[in-house]
Design an enzyme around this catalytic site. Structure first.
Site, mmCIF file in Angstrom:
data_model
loop_
_atom_site.group_PDB
_atom_site.id
_atom_site.type_symbol
_atom_site.label_atom_id
_atom_site.label_comp_id
_atom_site.label_asym_id
_atom_site.label_seq_id
_atom_site.Cartn_x
_atom_site.Cartn_y
_atom_site.Cartn_z
ATOM 1 N N TRP A 147 0.812 -1.223 0.000
ATOM 2 C CA TRP A 147 0.000 0.000 0.000
ATOM 3 C C TRP A 147 0.843 1.269 0.000
ATOM 4 O O TRP A 147 0.321 2.346 -0.259
ATOM 5 C CB TRP A 147 -0.927 0.025 1.234
ATOM 6 N N ASN A 148 2.131 1.186 0.314
ATOM 7 C CA ASN A 148 2.845 2.450 0.548
ATOM 8 C C ASN A 148 3.173 3.214 -0.729
ATOM 9 O O ASN A 148 3.275 4.431 -0.714
ATOM 10 C CB ASN A 148 4.083 2.235 1.434
ATOM 11 N N LYS A 171 -2.488 -8.496 -7.682
ATOM 12 C CA LYS A 171 -3.198 -8.519 -6.403
ATOM 13 C C LYS A 171 -2.676 -7.326 -5.585
ATOM 14 O O LYS A 171 -1.586 -7.360 -5.033
ATOM 15 C CB LYS A 171 -2.924 -9.839 -5.658
ATOM 16 N N PRO A 172 -3.478 -6.234 -5.536
ATOM 17 C CA PRO A 172 -3.028 -5.059 -4.779
ATOM 18 C C PRO A 172 -3.340 -5.234 -3.298
ATOM 19 O O PRO A 172 -4.077 -6.136 -2.911
ATOM 20 C CB PRO A 172 -3.883 -3.944 -5.372
ATOM 21 N N GLY A 224 6.611 -6.204 -0.363
ATOM 22 C CA GLY A 224 5.898 -6.148 0.909
ATOM 23 C C GLY A 224 6.831 -6.504 2.051
ATOM 24 O O GLY A 224 8.055 -6.373 1.932
ATOM 25 N N SER A 225 6.250 -6.991 3.124
ATOM 26 C CA SER A 225 7.048 -7.248 4.325
ATOM 27 C C SER A 225 7.894 -8.514 4.183
ATOM 28 O O SER A 225 7.555 -9.436 3.430
ATOM 29 C CB SER A 225 6.110 -7.399 5.521
ATOM 30 N N GLU A 246 10.850 -7.981 -3.051
ATOM 31 C CA GLU A 246 11.291 -6.652 -2.595
ATOM 32 C C GLU A 246 10.708 -6.482 -1.203
ATOM 33 O O GLU A 246 9.524 -6.194 -1.045
ATOM 34 C CB GLU A 246 10.762 -5.564 -3.543
ATOM 35 N N LEU A 247 11.539 -6.667 -0.185
ATOM 36 C CA LEU A 247 11.003 -6.798 1.179
ATOM 37 C C LEU A 247 11.361 -5.610 2.066
ATOM 38 O O LEU A 247 11.725 -4.550 1.592
ATOM 39 C CB LEU A 247 11.501 -8.121 1.769
ATOM 40 N N CYS A 280 10.186 1.693 2.219
ATOM 41 C CA CYS A 280 11.112 0.614 2.550
ATOM 42 C C CYS A 280 12.548 1.120 2.623
ATOM 43 O O CYS A 280 13.388 0.516 3.272
ATOM 44 C CB CYS A 280 11.001 -0.489 1.509
ATOM 45 N N GLU A 378 11.777 -2.271 11.723
ATOM 46 C CA GLU A 378 11.269 -1.246 10.808
ATOM 47 C C GLU A 378 10.148 -0.465 11.510
ATOM 48 O O GLU A 378 9.134 -1.046 11.892
ATOM 49 C CB GLU A 378 10.722 -1.979 9.570
HETATM 50 P P1 NAP Z 1 2.548 -6.807 3.510
HETATM 51 O O1 NAP Z 1 1.634 -6.849 4.678
HETATM 52 O O2 NAP Z 1 3.596 -7.833 3.411
HETATM 53 O O3 NAP Z 1 1.601 -6.824 2.228
HETATM 54 C C1 NAP Z 1 2.122 -6.738 0.920
HETATM 55 C C2 NAP Z 1 1.134 -7.373 -0.031
HETATM 56 O O4 NAP Z 1 1.052 -8.769 0.272
HETATM 57 C C3 NAP Z 1 -0.284 -6.844 0.086
HETATM 58 O O5 NAP Z 1 -0.900 -6.878 -1.176
HETATM 59 C C4 NAP Z 1 -0.944 -7.853 1.004
HETATM 60 O O6 NAP Z 1 -2.333 -7.916 0.852
HETATM 61 C C5 NAP Z 1 -0.296 -9.127 0.505
HETATM 62 N N1 NAP Z 1 -0.335 -10.244 1.433
HETATM 63 C C6 NAP Z 1 -0.396 -10.226 2.787
HETATM 64 N N2 NAP Z 1 -0.408 -11.484 3.265
HETATM 65 C C7 NAP Z 1 -0.346 -12.309 2.179
HETATM 66 C C8 NAP Z 1 -0.327 -13.720 2.008
HETATM 67 N N3 NAP Z 1 -0.362 -14.558 3.043
HETATM 68 N N4 NAP Z 1 -0.269 -14.208 0.745
HETATM 69 C C9 NAP Z 1 -0.224 -13.387 -0.313
HETATM 70 N N5 NAP Z 1 -0.252 -12.041 -0.213
HETATM 71 C C10 NAP Z 1 -0.298 -11.520 1.023
HETATM 72 O O7 NAP Z 1 3.279 -5.402 3.386
HETATM 73 P P2 NAP Z 1 2.634 -3.958 3.442
HETATM 74 O O8 NAP Z 1 2.307 -3.644 4.856
HETATM 75 O O9 NAP Z 1 1.571 -3.814 2.403
HETATM 76 O O10 NAP Z 1 3.874 -3.062 2.950
HETATM 77 C C11 NAP Z 1 4.849 -2.599 3.792
HETATM 78 C C12 NAP Z 1 6.093 -3.465 3.694
HETATM 79 O O11 NAP Z 1 6.540 -3.490 2.336
HETATM 80 C C13 NAP Z 1 7.259 -2.905 4.487
HETATM 81 O O12 NAP Z 1 7.931 -3.950 5.128
HETATM 82 C C14 NAP Z 1 8.132 -2.284 3.408
HETATM 83 O O13 NAP Z 1 9.496 -2.175 3.761
HETATM 84 C C15 NAP Z 1 7.925 -3.219 2.273
HETATM 85 N N6 NAP Z 1 8.248 -2.581 0.986
HETATM 86 C C16 NAP Z 1 9.367 -2.999 0.334
HETATM 87 C C17 NAP Z 1 9.712 -2.379 -0.860
HETATM 88 C C18 NAP Z 1 10.946 -2.801 -1.608
HETATM 89 O O14 NAP Z 1 11.079 -2.399 -2.768
HETATM 90 N N7 NAP Z 1 11.838 -3.564 -1.028
HETATM 91 C C19 NAP Z 1 8.914 -1.359 -1.382
HETATM 92 C C20 NAP Z 1 7.776 -0.974 -0.679
HETATM 93 C C21 NAP Z 1 7.456 -1.617 0.509
HETATM 94 P P3 NAP Z 1 -3.342 -7.240 1.911
HETATM 95 O O15 NAP Z 1 -2.823 -5.862 2.171
HETATM 96 O O16 NAP Z 1 -4.614 -7.245 1.167
HETATM 97 O O17 NAP Z 1 -3.335 -8.102 3.107
#
Ligand code: NAP
Length: 474
Positions: A147-148, A171-172, A224-225, A246-247, A280, A378
């Protein structure tokens, strides 16, 4: 505003339960999207699978022509996309406009980069053979986005995937599906064939479960995370799913005592407070050498005090709300823990509940050390902890004492010290006197638990290509 799934060129999902999308600035409902699951995901995968042979058979020039139109469409709709991002995730409007332009730059870059997907001819060891390396698109790609950066994290995947000849199921995040859906509408408007771009919203475990298990999906690209990334690795193991991850990050900012103070303060602010500290590559911890420590803390605090917190739609807001109340609670935990262990707040230090439930004041902490949670987890919020260090080596050792390895920042005017420090840093991206290093033409990605693969740059398309070696007998 009700939005639907896009599967095989049709908007569907009206019959499903819905998920509400909330504005974190006001807690008002911005829209709703279908709560899809396994069935919808399977249909989207089938559509992408069926569309693959025709899409991948097009020339790169045909695909690039559509990507060029998509780039133009994003830029033509920059204001609308920006407003949507601000409404569903809170970032200040000026930042959201910047994100729309940044997002378009990935489409633009990869439209051109697709034309440079060169194979290879290898000198042969036998007179009656010719040896070649061909590049093939991997196939159906699943793109899971956070979402960020609701738009840029999507285009950083869609640009190379589509240029390479892959078809995609998106899948957003449930927090920000509206921007992603608007992006897909633009894909439809510019004429991508049915099935090439599909989007499903809803249950992350069901959609993710199907994407990871379905053998028609040949690659999953996830931002994501780290926690969810690891779970996806486990789920994908059975079919040896090709993954780009990309975590999370925990970026150190190192300020050496010969740094230009103004460059360091401005760079650290740009890195730390963009997106309310929810990026991130946000500086999460600042190490300042003792010779410049007091001056840095004073100037930095002075500048942070000027940052205006508020609803991102209002004029002159620098820092918007956090994504949700859980985000605020996490920040509160980090600050309270640091203060209990001896940190001193030089500005901020509390939630701004007068503005709403998702606001936290831009905060500076001094006299911090590594016993505090903020120095290892983080924070994802507007908190800047500043620790004093004595030597370059101490800064490097502390910076590397993290399982993350995404971005780091170094401020020094000395080429020699800068190079020696950077060479020792285990980080995939380094900003040297630069608080905003990202660019479409540069490789973005992390070491260690920050992930695998690179997005952007020449490297960004490789993850969507298979290398096929062909030995030709004459
Ligand atoms: P997140 O909770 O890991 O969610 C990321 C995506 O994964 C969302 O679409 C989420 O859907 C989905 N998701 C969650 N659980 C899942 C599962 N069990 N199976 C499949 N998909 C699943 O991360 P976030 O809170 O959205 O984003 C913040 C994190 O992203 C931070 O840790 C940040 O550092 C990291 N990030 C990394 C980068 C990079 O380039 N390295 C860039 C941006 C952000 P729902 O939201 O619908 O649950």
């Amino acid at each position: 505003m009700k939005k639907l799934h896009f599967i095989n060129g049709k908007w569907t999902g009206n019959e499903l339960e819905t998920i509400e999308v909330m504005n974190p600035a006001t807690q008002e409902r911005v829209g709703e999207v279908p709560k899809g699951g396994t069935d919808e995901t399977r249909k989207a995968i089938d559509a992408a699978h069926d569309a693959f042979s025709e899409w991948s058979a097009k020339t790169v020039y045909e695909r690039a022509a559509l990507l060029d139109k998509l780039n133009d469409a994003i830029l033509a709709n920059q204001d609308e996309l920006a407003r949507l991002m601000t409404l569903e995730m809170g970032k200040p409007l000026a930042e959201a406009k910047g994100e729309a332009a940044y997002a378009a730059s990935f489409i633009d870059w990869f439209a051109a980069e697709g034309k440079r997907m060169y194979g290879q001819t290898i000198p042969t060891h036998a007179a009656n053979k010719r040896l070649q390396v061909w590049k093939q698109p991997v196939g159906v790609v699943a793109a899971i986005t956070p979402w960020n950066f609701p738009l840029a994290m999507l285009t950083r995947k869609m640009g190379p995937a589509l240029a390479a000849g892959c078809t995609v199921v998106i899948k957003p995040s449930r927090e920000t599906p509206l921007t992603a859906i608007r992006f897909v509408e633009l894909c439809e408007e510019v004429g991508f064939p049915a099935g090439v771009v599909n989007i499903v919203t809803g249950s992350s475990s069901q959609i993710g479960g199907e994407l990871m298990a379905n053998e028609k999906v040949r690659k999953v690209t996830f931002t994501g995370s780290t926690e969810v990334g690891k779970e996806l690795m486990r789920q994908g193991a059975d079919q040896v799913m090709r993954l780009s991850l990309e975590l999370g990050g925990h970026a150190p900012i190192i300020v050496l005592d010969d740094a230009d103070l103004e460059k360091a303060v401005n760079g650290a602010i740009a890195s730390k407070f963009r997106n309310s500290g929810q990026t991130c590559i946000c500086g999460n911890r600042i190490y300042v050498q003792e010779g410049i420590y007091d001056k840095f803390v004073d100037r930095f605090t002075e500048e942070v005090k000027k940052l205006r917190l508020g609803n991102g739609l209002e004029d002159n807001v620098d820092v918007g709300p956090l994504i949700n109340e859980a985000g605020v609670e996490k920040v509160e935990t980090h600050v309270k823990d640091a203060v209990a262990k001896g940190a001193e707040v030089t500005t901020g230090g509390a939630a701004a509940s007068d503005l709403g439930t998702c606001y936290y004041q831009p905060t500076v902490l001094k006299n911090v050390d590594h016993s505090m949670i903020v120095m290892s987890e983080e924070t994802f919020g507007p908190v800047a902890p500043i620790q004093k260090v004595t030597s370059d080596q101490e800064a490097v050792t502390l910076a590397n004492s993290s399982p993350f390895g995404l971005a780091a920042y170094v401020f020094t005017e000395s080429n020699s010290r800068g190079m020696q420090v950077i060479e020792k840093l285990h980080y995939g991206i380094v900003g040297w006197n630069d608080g905003a290093p990202s660019a479409a033409q540069a490789p973005f990605g992390g070491m260690k638990e920050s992930g695998m693969g690179r997005e952007g740059g020449q490297q960004g398309i490789e993850d969507f290509l298979e290398t096929q070696y062909v030995s030709i007998g004459l």
